[in-house]
Design an enzyme around this catalytic site. Structure first.
Site, short mmCIF file in Angstrom:
data_model
loop_
_atom_site.label_atom_id
_atom_site.label_comp_id
_atom_site.label_asym_id
_atom_site.label_seq_id
_atom_site.Cartn_x
_atom_site.Cartn_y
_atom_site.Cartn_z
N ASP A 77 0.81 -1.17 -0.04
CA ASP A 77 0.14 -0.04 -0.01
C ASP A 77 0.92 1.22 0.04
O ASP A 77 1.69 1.56 1.11
CB ASP A 77 -0.90 -0.02 1.13
CG ASP A 77 -2.04 1.34 1.13
OD1 ASP A 77 -1.76 1.98 0.37
OD2 ASP A 77 -2.58 1.37 2.29
N LEU A 78 1.06 1.78 -1.13
CA LEU A 78 2.08 3.04 -1.21
C LEU A 78 1.70 4.30 -0.65
O LEU A 78 2.26 5.08 -0.47
CB LEU A 78 2.29 3.14 -2.85
CG LEU A 78 2.73 2.04 -3.50
CD1 LEU A 78 3.16 2.42 -5.04
CD2 LEU A 78 4.13 1.47 -2.74
N LYS A 79 0.49 4.13 -0.12
CA LYS A 79 -0.03 5.35 0.69
C LYS A 79 0.20 5.13 2.06
O LYS A 79 -0.10 6.05 2.77
CB LYS A 79 -1.59 5.33 0.54
CG LYS A 79 -2.22 5.83 -0.92
CD LYS A 79 -3.68 5.86 -1.29
CE LYS A 79 -4.09 6.25 -2.55
NZ LYS A 79 -5.56 6.40 -2.65
N ARG A 102 -1.52 7.38 -14.05
CA ARG A 102 -1.75 8.67 -14.63
C ARG A 102 -0.67 9.63 -14.21
O ARG A 102 -0.15 9.52 -13.28
CB ARG A 102 -3.04 9.25 -14.36
CG ARG A 102 -4.22 8.53 -15.14
CD ARG A 102 -5.42 9.43 -15.22
NE ARG A 102 -6.75 8.65 -15.15
CZ ARG A 102 -7.90 9.46 -15.30
NH1 ARG A 102 -8.03 10.72 -15.72
NH2 ARG A 102 -8.91 8.56 -15.62
N GLY A 142 -8.21 6.77 -20.97
CA GLY A 142 -8.44 6.18 -22.19
C GLY A 142 -7.91 4.47 -22.03
O GLY A 142 -7.35 4.24 -21.30
N HIS A 143 -8.43 4.02 -23.30
CA HIS A 143 -7.83 2.55 -23.60
C HIS A 143 -7.50 2.66 -24.94
O HIS A 143 -7.64 3.50 -25.97
CB HIS A 143 -8.89 1.68 -23.49
CG HIS A 143 -9.04 1.51 -21.90
ND1 HIS A 143 -8.03 0.80 -21.05
CD2 HIS A 143 -10.29 1.32 -21.23
CE1 HIS A 143 -8.44 0.73 -19.80
NE2 HIS A 143 -9.81 1.07 -19.75
N ASP A 144 -7.05 1.54 -25.53
CA ASP A 144 -6.37 1.37 -26.87
C ASP A 144 -7.36 1.99 -28.18
O ASP A 144 -6.68 2.84 -28.85
CB ASP A 144 -6.09 -0.13 -27.10
CG ASP A 144 -5.31 -0.41 -28.24
OD1 ASP A 144 -5.92 -0.25 -29.54
OD2 ASP A 144 -4.38 -0.86 -28.10
N ASN A 146 -9.38 4.42 -27.83
CA ASN A 146 -9.31 5.81 -27.68
C ASN A 146 -8.02 6.32 -28.24
O ASN A 146 -8.01 7.33 -29.01
CB ASN A 146 -9.46 6.27 -26.21
CG ASN A 146 -10.81 5.72 -25.50
OD1 ASN A 146 -10.34 4.90 -24.53
ND2 ASN A 146 -11.81 6.00 -25.92
N ASP A 173 -1.65 -0.22 -27.18
CA ASP A 173 -1.07 -0.81 -26.11
C ASP A 173 0.21 -1.48 -26.28
O ASP A 173 1.13 -1.61 -25.39
CB ASP A 173 -2.06 -2.03 -25.28
CG ASP A 173 -3.10 -1.45 -24.62
OD1 ASP A 173 -3.13 -0.13 -24.56
OD2 ASP A 173 -4.08 -2.07 -24.13
#
Length: 370
Positions: A77-79, A102, A142-144, A146, A173
């Site tokens: 858990d990087l938070k 992102r 987005g995905h591929d 998009n 991708d």
């Protein structure tokens, strides 16, 4: 050429910290594993979403197993302070970090490039995202589909405008994310050999989509003429590069672009000589070829085109392709993944030459448990 053992793999001794999920990043780090790198995959609590994807194989998603075999998985858990501390410890002696968040997320977690560079200046830090780390669209989801839609590549597809076709391959991708990431990581490692310094890599999946539009771009930049859907030599505008349904519904894939291949093809199907010059009336030639191909079953055409050797093949299903003696003889499916229970599954073929893989065993490690 003799096979190489594990000690001679080109990426032996290279440690990769993998903060990616789904397809682009995991496939990239799988290729690094194949070449001998140690990959530590960091997953959030609950694990990579792909672990739950159907179909399941030996307790995990089959796709997850294909993409992540040979890696070590850690849940962090990087938070949390503990998770951040453990990641920081891993990065101190890592060679490569690959992340797929992102833009800005890694910085918010305290692991942006400058922060990580302070920990380990020799680290190659690779970020994979849809639109890159900078620019007005950097944070757009987005995905591929998009990515190929937003770059104009999808507009070149040859299907009818009122019946657009979703492409069968995730071009953005894999060709825009995975392959550029691997290429640039290898280049960065070579540069580090020369300079002793790491670097930052900004891999935007959309960037490479313009590379795939090379033919349309060359015409547009040279003449100002912009190809649209179904136009262009390689997108259905010519009889020489076209898909023709046979009588039984099988598809004849014609790619007889060069004149000698085209004339050979025209000859074996008995095309009217007046239509062989397909530049006169491309639509008429396409219609005539289509009518001829539709008069016989695909199985009847197969030996004709095989003998003519004119860049024309019969479209096969994936199952038929897997049973093709050519691909079997090349050993594409001999590489296997083994589950913790002892079951095996063909490993996903990746474009890493066999001489760079672990020759000590034909079976790679099982899909990693959390």
């Amino acid at each position: 050429m003799p096979e190489r053992g594990d000690a001679m793999q080109p990426l032996s001794g290279i440690r990769v910290v993998d903060l990616t999920n789904l397809l682009p990043g995991p496939l990239a780090t799988l290729m690094l594993v194949e070449a001998g790198a140690e990959v530590i995959k960091i997953e959030r609590p609950g694990g990579d979403d792909m672990r739950g994807y159907a179909p399941q194989w030996q307790g995990t998603g089959a796709a997850f197993g294909l993409l992540n075999r040979g890696k070590t998985c850690l849940t962090l858990d990087l938070k949390s302070a503990d998770g951040a501390a453990r990641l920081r410890s891993l990065l101190e002696d890592a060679d490569v970090l690959v992340e797929q968040f992102r833009p800005g997320i890694m910085a918010k977690l305290g692991f942006g490039y400058e922060a990580v560079r302070a920990i380990n200046p020799k680290l190659i830090y690779c970020s994979i995202s849809g639109y890159g780390q900078t620019g007005p669209r950097a944070n757009e989801a987005g995905h591929d589909l998009n990515y190929i839609a937003s770059t104009g590549l999808l507009a070149l597809q040859p299907g009818p405008a009122d019946r657009p076709v979703v492409p069968p391959a995730l071009v953005a991708d894999i060709a825009g994310g995975t392959f550029p990431a691997v290429i640039n990581i290898l280049l960065a490692l070579r540069q580090r050999d020369l300079t002793g310094e790491g670097c930052y890599l900004d891999i935007a999946m959309t960037d490479a989509m313009f590379t795939f539009a090379w033919r349309a771009l060359s015409g547009y930049w040279a003449s100002g003429s912009l190809a649209t859907s179904g136009q262009g030599e390689l997108t259905g505008d010519t009889a020489r590069y076209h898909l023709y349904p046979a009588k039984d519904g099988g598809i004849v894939a014609c790619a007889a672009l060069e004149d000698h291949f085209w004339r050979r093809f025209a000859s074996v199907i008995g095309l009217d000589e007046a239509l062989v010059d397909d530049k006169r009336d491309a639509a008429a030639t396409i219609a005539a070829v289509g009518a001829i191909i539709a008069s016989r079953n695909a199985a009847e055409w197969a030996p004709v085109f095989a003998k003519a050797d004119c860049c024309v093949t019969i479209m096969r299903s994936l199952d038929e392709a897997l049973r093709d003696p050519h691909f079997i003889q090349r050993g594409l499916f001999e590489h296997r993944a083994r589950s913790a229970q002892g079951a095996t599954l063909p490993a996903l073929p990746v474009p890493v030459d066999p001489q760079f893989r672990d020759a000590a065993s034909s079976e790679k490690a099982s899909p990693p448990a959390l």
